[in-house]
Design a protein around this motif. Structure first.
Motif, PDB file in Angstrom:
ATOM      1  N   ARG A  55      11.116  97.047  49.203  1.00  0.00           N
ATOM      2  CA  ARG A  55       9.962  96.403  48.557  1.00  0.00           C
ATOM      3  C   ARG A  55      10.271  94.959  48.183  1.00  0.00           C
ATOM      4  NH1 ARG A  55       8.739 101.675  44.936  1.00  0.00           N
ATOM      5  NH2 ARG A  55       7.790 102.860  46.607  1.00  0.00           N
ATOM      6  N   PRO A  56       9.363  94.033  48.520  1.00  0.00           N
ATOM      7  CA  PRO A  56       9.582  92.613  48.205  1.00  0.00           C
ATOM      8  C   PRO A  56       9.718  92.315  46.717  1.00  0.00           C
ATOM      9  CG  PRO A  56       7.798  92.862  49.798  1.00  0.00           C
ATOM     10  CD  PRO A  56       8.166  94.241  49.324  1.00  0.00           C
ATOM     11  N   ILE A  57       9.297  93.246  45.858  1.00  0.00           N
ATOM     12  CA  ILE A  57       9.401  93.012  44.412  1.00  0.00           C
ATOM     13  C   ILE A  57      10.855  92.819  43.984  1.00  0.00           C
ATOM     14  CG2 ILE A  57       9.527  95.439  43.740  1.00  0.00           C
ATOM     15  CD1 ILE A  57       7.647  94.586  41.377  1.00  0.00           C
ATOM     16  N   PHE A  58      11.794  93.359  44.769  1.00  0.00           N
ATOM     17  CA  PHE A  58      13.207  93.194  44.438  1.00  0.00           C
ATOM     18  C   PHE A  58      13.632  91.730  44.505  1.00  0.00           C
ATOM     19  CE2 PHE A  58      13.533  97.760  45.671  1.00  0.00           C
ATOM     20  CZ  PHE A  58      14.001  98.214  44.458  1.00  0.00           C
ATOM     21  N   ILE A  99      11.224  93.391  33.799  1.00  0.00           N
ATOM     22  CA  ILE A  99       9.880  93.614  34.351  1.00  0.00           C
ATOM     23  C   ILE A  99       9.965  94.347  35.677  1.00  0.00           C
ATOM     24  CG2 ILE A  99       7.853  92.434  35.304  1.00  0.00           C
ATOM     25  CD1 ILE A  99       8.323  90.276  33.088  1.00  0.00           C
ATOM     26  N   THR A 100      10.913  93.939  36.528  1.00  0.00           N
ATOM     27  CA  THR A 100      11.107  94.615  37.823  1.00  0.00           C
ATOM     28  C   THR A 100      11.469  96.076  37.617  1.00  0.00           C
ATOM     29  OG1 THR A 100      11.880  92.533  38.789  1.00  0.00           O
ATOM     30  CG2 THR A 100      12.386  94.547  39.995  1.00  0.00           C
ATOM     31  N   THR A 101      12.358  96.355  36.664  1.00  0.00           N
ATOM     32  CA  THR A 101      12.766  97.736  36.380  1.00  0.00           C
ATOM     33  C   THR A 101      11.592  98.557  35.852  1.00  0.00           C
ATOM     34  OG1 THR A 101      15.010  96.988  35.893  1.00  0.00           O
ATOM     35  CG2 THR A 101      14.398  99.167  35.094  1.00  0.00           C
ATOM     36  N   ILE A 102      10.767  97.950  34.997  1.00  0.00           N
ATOM     37  CA  ILE A 102       9.580  98.652  34.483  1.00  0.00           C
ATOM     38  C   ILE A 102       8.651  99.021  35.636  1.00  0.00           C
ATOM     39  CG2 ILE A 102       7.448  98.347  33.141  1.00  0.00           C
ATOM     40  CD1 ILE A 102       9.174  96.575  31.205  1.00  0.00           C
ATOM     41  N   ILE A 103       8.366  98.060  36.503  1.00  0.00           N
ATOM     42  CA  ILE A 103       7.455  98.303  37.630  1.00  0.00           C
ATOM     43  C   ILE A 103       8.019  99.386  38.540  1.00  0.00           C
ATOM     44  CG2 ILE A 103       6.459  97.282  39.717  1.00  0.00           C
ATOM     45  CD1 ILE A 103       6.304  94.612  38.091  1.00  0.00           C
ATOM     46  N   MET A 104       9.313  99.272  38.890  1.00  0.00           N
ATOM     47  CA  MET A 104       9.919 100.246  39.800  1.00  0.00           C
ATOM     48  C   MET A 104       9.972 101.641  39.176  1.00  0.00           C
ATOM     49  SD  MET A 104      10.313  98.810  42.601  1.00  0.00           S
ATOM     50  CE  MET A 104      11.027 100.268  43.311  1.00  0.00           C
ATOM     51  N   SER A 105      10.277 101.726  37.874  1.00  0.00           N
ATOM     52  CA  SER A 105      10.367 103.040  37.242  1.00  0.00           C
ATOM     53  C   SER A 105       9.011 103.732  37.221  1.00  0.00           C
ATOM     54  CB  SER A 105      10.927 102.925  35.824  1.00  0.00           C
ATOM     55  OG  SER A 105      10.047 102.200  34.994  1.00  0.00           O
ATOM     56  N   VAL A 106       7.943 102.963  37.041  1.00  0.00           N
ATOM     57  CA  VAL A 106       6.600 103.542  37.060  1.00  0.00           C
ATOM     58  C   VAL A 106       6.258 104.002  38.478  1.00  0.00           C
ATOM     59  CG1 VAL A 106       4.140 103.011  36.770  1.00  0.00           C
ATOM     60  CG2 VAL A 106       5.782 102.276  35.044  1.00  0.00           C
ATOM     61  N   GLN A 107       6.668 103.218  39.476  1.00  0.00           N
ATOM     62  CA  GLN A 107       6.361 103.570  40.863  1.00  0.00           C
ATOM     63  C   GLN A 107       7.124 104.804  41.341  1.00  0.00           C
ATOM     64  OE1 GLN A 107       7.065  99.972  43.112  1.00  0.00           O
ATOM     65  NE2 GLN A 107       5.056  99.134  42.615  1.00  0.00           N
ATOM     66  N   ILE A 108       8.335 105.042  40.807  1.00  0.00           N
ATOM     67  CA  ILE A 108       9.146 106.175  41.275  1.00  0.00           C
ATOM     68  C   ILE A 108       9.073 107.380  40.342  1.00  0.00           C
ATOM     69  CG2 ILE A 108      10.787 104.704  42.509  1.00  0.00           C
ATOM     70  CD1 ILE A 108      12.742 105.247  40.133  1.00  0.00           C
ATOM     71  N   ARG A 109       8.171 107.350  39.372  1.00  0.00           N
ATOM     72  CA  ARG A 109       8.144 108.409  38.366  1.00  0.00           C
ATOM     73  C   ARG A 109       7.909 109.797  38.961  1.00  0.00           C
ATOM     74  NH1 ARG A 109       3.323 105.788  37.916  1.00  0.00           N
ATOM     75  NH2 ARG A 109       1.444 107.053  37.923  1.00  0.00           N
ATOM     76  N   ARG A 110       7.269 109.888  40.112  1.00  0.00           N
ATOM     77  CA  ARG A 110       7.022 111.203  40.718  1.00  0.00           C
ATOM     78  C   ARG A 110       8.186 111.675  41.580  1.00  0.00           C
ATOM     79  NH1 ARG A 110       1.241 109.252  41.779  1.00  0.00           N
ATOM     80  NH2 ARG A 110       0.165 109.992  39.931  1.00  0.00           N
ATOM     81  N   GLN A 111       9.055 110.742  42.002  1.00  0.00           N
ATOM     82  CA  GLN A 111      10.168 111.101  42.883  1.00  0.00           C
ATOM     83  C   GLN A 111      11.464 111.382  42.123  1.00  0.00           C
ATOM     84  OE1 GLN A 111       8.396 108.144  43.630  1.00  0.00           O
ATOM     85  NE2 GLN A 111       7.144 108.975  45.273  1.00  0.00           N
ATOM     86  N   ILE A 112      11.689 110.692  41.008  1.00  0.00           N
ATOM     87  CA  ILE A 112      12.973 110.800  40.305  1.00  0.00           C
ATOM     88  C   ILE A 112      12.725 111.213  38.858  1.00  0.00           C
ATOM     89  CG2 ILE A 112      15.003 109.512  39.549  1.00  0.00           C
ATOM     90  CD1 ILE A 112      14.751 107.810  42.029  1.00  0.00           C
ATOM     91  N   ALA A 120      12.810 102.664  29.826  1.00  0.00           N
ATOM     92  CA  ALA A 120      13.282 102.218  28.512  1.00  0.00           C
ATOM     93  C   ALA A 120      14.226 101.028  28.639  1.00  0.00           C
ATOM     94  CB  ALA A 120      13.978 103.378  27.792  1.00  0.00           C
ATOM     95  N   ILE A 121      15.143 101.080  29.603  1.00  0.00           N
ATOM     96  CA  ILE A 121      16.072  99.967  29.831  1.00  0.00           C
ATOM     97  C   ILE A 121      15.295  98.715  30.206  1.00  0.00           C
ATOM     98  CG2 ILE A 121      17.868  99.088  31.381  1.00  0.00           C
ATOM     99  CD1 ILE A 121      19.021 101.003  29.417  1.00  0.00           C
ATOM    100  N   GLY A 122      14.273  98.860  31.060  1.00  0.00           N
ATOM    101  CA  GLY A 122      13.460  97.714  31.464  1.00  0.00           C
ATOM    102  C   GLY A 122      12.737  97.081  30.287  1.00  0.00           C
ATOM    103  N   ILE A 123      12.179  97.915  29.416  1.00  0.00           N
ATOM    104  CA  ILE A 123      11.464  97.402  28.227  1.00  0.00           C
ATOM    105  C   ILE A 123      12.438  96.690  27.293  1.00  0.00           C
ATOM    106  CG2 ILE A 123      10.232  98.101  26.128  1.00  0.00           C
ATOM    107  CD1 ILE A 123       8.962 100.373  27.875  1.00  0.00           C
ATOM    108  N   ILE A 124      13.580  97.316  27.035  1.00  0.00           N
ATOM    109  CA  ILE A 124      14.581  96.699  26.153  1.00  0.00           C
ATOM    110  C   ILE A 124      15.088  95.389  26.749  1.00  0.00           C
ATOM    111  CG2 ILE A 124      16.895  96.977  25.169  1.00  0.00           C
ATOM    112  CD1 ILE A 124      16.208 100.011  24.949  1.00  0.00           C
TER     113      ILE A 124
END
Length: 194
Positions: A55-58, A99-112, A120-124
């Motif tokens: 994903r280009p977001i990286f 911000i990238t970690t927040i976006i990715m964690s939301v996108q992968i919430r169904r897989q992992i 939480a790490i992304g928000i902190i």
């Protein structure tokens, strides 16, 4: 290779925990090691987007990491202005990484399953990055803490990703065996009918 990934993940987590207990020294003592880590992280992220079509977001975290790594290697804290500039660069990079970690964690919430920890790490990370901009004199501690959290997050990500790849390989292997077993059974049934 999997064992090496697990070991590297564990080393990153241990290094991150050690950094959390001594954030000032972490910021000042990492020097070239942190610069090289950021440079390698950034280059690998950019290459993954280009070659592996991830994903280009990286690129939001990979490009700044590469730039910060190059700057730190070429001119590591020789002036007060550069040190202050590095604090702001690190703060900006942590915000982008968060911000990238927040976006990715939301996108992968169904897989992992462990996506909530990454969220939480992304928000902190984002909050501490913003704090570093507001209070740059105190941000050395915040950046030391964020380096520790980044190392922990990267270690956990590496372990989770390695486990996910191992699980996917096992599922693929089982599916291939099942498909080849059905083909053999089908041929056997046809032979028996003849």
């Amino acid at each position: 290779m999997k064992v090496l990934s697990y070991i590297m993940g564990a080393i990153l987590i241990i290094g991150g925990i050690a950094s959390l207990f001594n954030p000032e020294n972490t910021f000042f003592a990492t020097g070239y090691m942190m610069a090289i880590l950021l440079l390698v992280y950034g280059i690998i992220g950019i290459l993954n987007v280009i070659l592996k079509k991830t994903r280009p977001i990286f690129l939001l975290s990979s490009i700044p990491a590469t730039i910060i790594g190059i700057i730190a290697i070429i001119r590591p804290g020789t002036t007060i202005v550069f040190d202050a500039f590095m604090i702001y660069l690190f703060a900006a990079w942590f915000i982008i990484q968060g911000i990238t970690t927040i976006i990715m964690s939301v996108q992968i919430r169904r897989q992992i399953r462990g996506w909530g920890f990454a969220l939480a790490i992304g928000i902190i990370s984002t909050i501490v990055g913003i704090y570093a901009f507001i209070y740059p004199a105190i941000s050395v501690i915040a950046i030391g803490i964020m380096i520790g959290m980044f190392l922990i997050e990267t270690g956990i990500d590496l372990i989770v990703l390695t486990a996910a790849v191992s699980a996917a390989e096992g599922v693929i292997r089982e599916a291939e065996e099942e498909i080849s077993g059905e083909t053999i059974d089908g041929e056997t049934r046809n032979d028996a009918d003849a």
